[in-house]
Design an enzyme around this catalytic site. Structure first.
Site, short mmCIF file in Angstrom:
data_model
loop_
_atom_site.label_atom_id
_atom_site.label_comp_id
_atom_site.label_asym_id
_atom_site.label_seq_id
_atom_site.Cartn_x
_atom_site.Cartn_y
_atom_site.Cartn_z
N ARG A 143 18.36 75.03 46.09
CA ARG A 143 19.22 76.30 45.61
C ARG A 143 19.55 76.93 46.91
O ARG A 143 20.35 77.74 47.38
CB ARG A 143 18.48 77.38 44.81
N TYR A 146 23.07 77.74 48.15
CA TYR A 146 23.74 78.95 47.70
C TYR A 146 23.42 80.21 48.02
O TYR A 146 23.75 81.24 48.56
CB TYR A 146 23.89 78.68 46.00
N GLU A 148 21.00 80.92 50.44
CA GLU A 148 20.94 81.30 51.73
C GLU A 148 22.43 81.64 52.38
O GLU A 148 22.42 82.16 53.37
CB GLU A 148 20.10 80.32 52.71
N LYS A 150 24.69 82.75 50.78
CA LYS A 150 25.03 84.29 50.34
C LYS A 150 24.36 85.15 51.15
O LYS A 150 25.01 86.43 51.68
CB LYS A 150 24.74 84.38 48.89
N ARG A 187 25.88 75.88 33.25
CA ARG A 187 24.98 77.26 33.19
C ARG A 187 24.51 77.28 31.49
O ARG A 187 25.06 76.63 30.66
CB ARG A 187 25.82 78.43 33.34
N ASN A 191 26.09 75.23 28.08
CA ASN A 191 25.31 74.51 27.48
C ASN A 191 25.14 74.73 26.05
O ASN A 191 25.03 74.00 25.26
CB ASN A 191 24.30 74.16 28.17
N GLN A 210 10.85 81.49 30.80
CA GLN A 210 11.63 82.17 31.85
C GLN A 210 12.72 83.16 31.43
O GLN A 210 13.25 82.83 30.28
CB GLN A 210 12.22 81.24 32.98
N ARG A 212 16.41 85.75 31.95
CA ARG A 212 17.40 86.18 32.62
C ARG A 212 18.03 87.52 31.98
O ARG A 212 17.55 87.83 30.59
CB ARG A 212 18.58 85.07 32.61
N ARG A 278 14.23 87.27 35.89
CA ARG A 278 15.29 88.13 36.74
C ARG A 278 15.89 89.34 35.79
O ARG A 278 16.30 88.99 34.62
CB ARG A 278 16.42 86.97 36.82
#
Ligand code: NAD
Ligand code: UDP
Length: 322
Positions: A143, A146, A148, A150, A187, A191, A210, A212, A278
């Site tokens: 990842r 993307y 780093e 940003k 994403r 999906n 996890q 979101r 997140r």
């Protein structure tokens, strides 16, 4: 205004909103992950112009423009599948694209709005994530291209505010969904919606615990526009997202229920460095912009499933009902 990434999911909605507000919009895109079809509404507007260009390359097209009042840099692959496929182009568009945006802002006096991401927080050790959290990013993982780039762009833009005195703002966007996402972008919401509509199992990566926090597109655009237009907010770095947090298993169950299909899941390996949790802290957006999201996940998913079920044009009508 100049809108880089105009043919993408967020960029095309931002174009439509700004045109409706009376702005003139020049949309720039190289169509790497976006689609010309996303601009069907904008293309019919007399104040919209499209230029196909790669914003990692020098902005020679900018010479032909009237002086812009705003430059919004939304060009970048955003899905882990997309940036995993094109890591070097992703780094270029965020790093070089941001540098070109700063240069045009310096030369013209335009305000710059840079679209950053919750990925700057990486796999966060602080939860939820306020703007003051510095993040936990693997600088060499899959990842990193993307995350780093940003982070580099954020450093470049804020340095330019201090050194050059330009007016620039950074929006840290948390997972956003809605009509005009590409069904195959990898994403989780596209999906799951496509699998549910096809009657196929939903593929859950890892154990599905996890989390979101998903923001509907109309809420996101409202927050972005408020940040772009706020007076005397140069240097601001603001989270925009919906703080309602869901596990991926919860999300699968909600989508199956809305689609009217029994929940069938299969498990697949968790990709490396996939953030475990997140959720944005949005106190700053509330106080600076008087903004907070209004669309509940279930309501936004009803509209999004309709979009994936039918033609893009029909779904835009549905989205406009909110
Ligand atoms: P998207 O892939 O739908 O749109 C990105 C657009 O940028 C596409 O139209 C693509 O063709 C264009 N583009 C890519 N590279 C380019 C280049 N070199 N030159 C010109 N155009 C180029 O993605 P999106 O979801 O609309 O994301 C837009 C922005 O918001 C990105 O900067 C992304 O990092 C940021 N963001 C999005 C989310 C989200 O949940 N959608 C979350 C965090 C941050
Ligand atoms: N995910 C999943 N199944 C999918 C796609 C994604 O379980 O078909 C998971 C992924 O591992 C991550 C979450 O859903 O934990 C969100 O993934 P997405 O690619 O949408 O965005 P991210 O927030 O990881 O950038």
């Amino acid at each position: 205004m100049v809108l880089c990434g105009a043919a993408g999911f967020l960029g095309s909605h931002l174009a439509d909103r700004l045109l409706a507000d009376g702005d003139r919009v020049t949309g720039i895109d190289n169509l790497a992950t976006g689609s010309r079809a996303n601009l069907a509404t904008a293309d019919n507007h007399p104040h919209f112009r499209f230029i196909e260009a790669d914003v990692s390359l020098p902005w020679t097209w900018a010479r032909d423009l009237d002086t812009p009042d705003l430059i919004a840099h939304f060009a970048s692959p955003a899905s882990p599948v997309d940036y995993g496929r094109e890591p070097l182009a992703t780094m270029a568009v965020n790093a070089l694209g941001a540098m070109h945006g700063v240069e045009l802002a310096r030369a013209t006096g335009a305000r710059l709005l840079f679209a950053s991401t919750s990925e700057v927080y990486g796999d966060p050790l602080e939860h939820p994530q306020p703007e003051t959290y510095w993040g936990n990013v693997n600088p060499t993982g899959e990842r990193a291209c993307y995350d780093e780039s940003k982070r580099y762009a954020e450093a470049y833009v804020t340095s330019a505010v201090r050194k050059l005195g330009i007016d620039a703002r950074i929006v840290r966007i948390f997972n956003t969904y809605g009509p005009r996402m590409q069904p195959g972008d990898g994403r989780v919401i596209p999906n799951f919606c496509m699998a549910a509509l096809r009657g196929e199992p939903l593929v859950i990566y890892g154990d599905g615990r996890q989390t979101r926090s998903f923001c509907y597109i109309t809420d996101l655009i409202e927050g972005v526009v408020r940040l772009a237009k706020a007076q005397a907010r140069s240097g601001s770095v603001v989270n925009i997202g919906n703080p309602d947090e869901f596990t991926i298993i919860d999300l699968a169950a909600i989508i199956a229920q809305i689609a009217g299909v029994p929940l069938k899941v299969v498990k697949a390996e968790l990709p490396p460095d996939d953030p475990a949790r997140r959720r944005p802290t949005i106190d700053l957006a509330r106080s600076l912009l008087d903004w907070e999201p209004k669309v509940a996940l279930r309501d936004g998913l009803v509209l999004t499933l309709e979009y994936f079920r039918g033609a893009a044009g029909a779904s835009d009508v549905l989205a406009s009902r909110i």
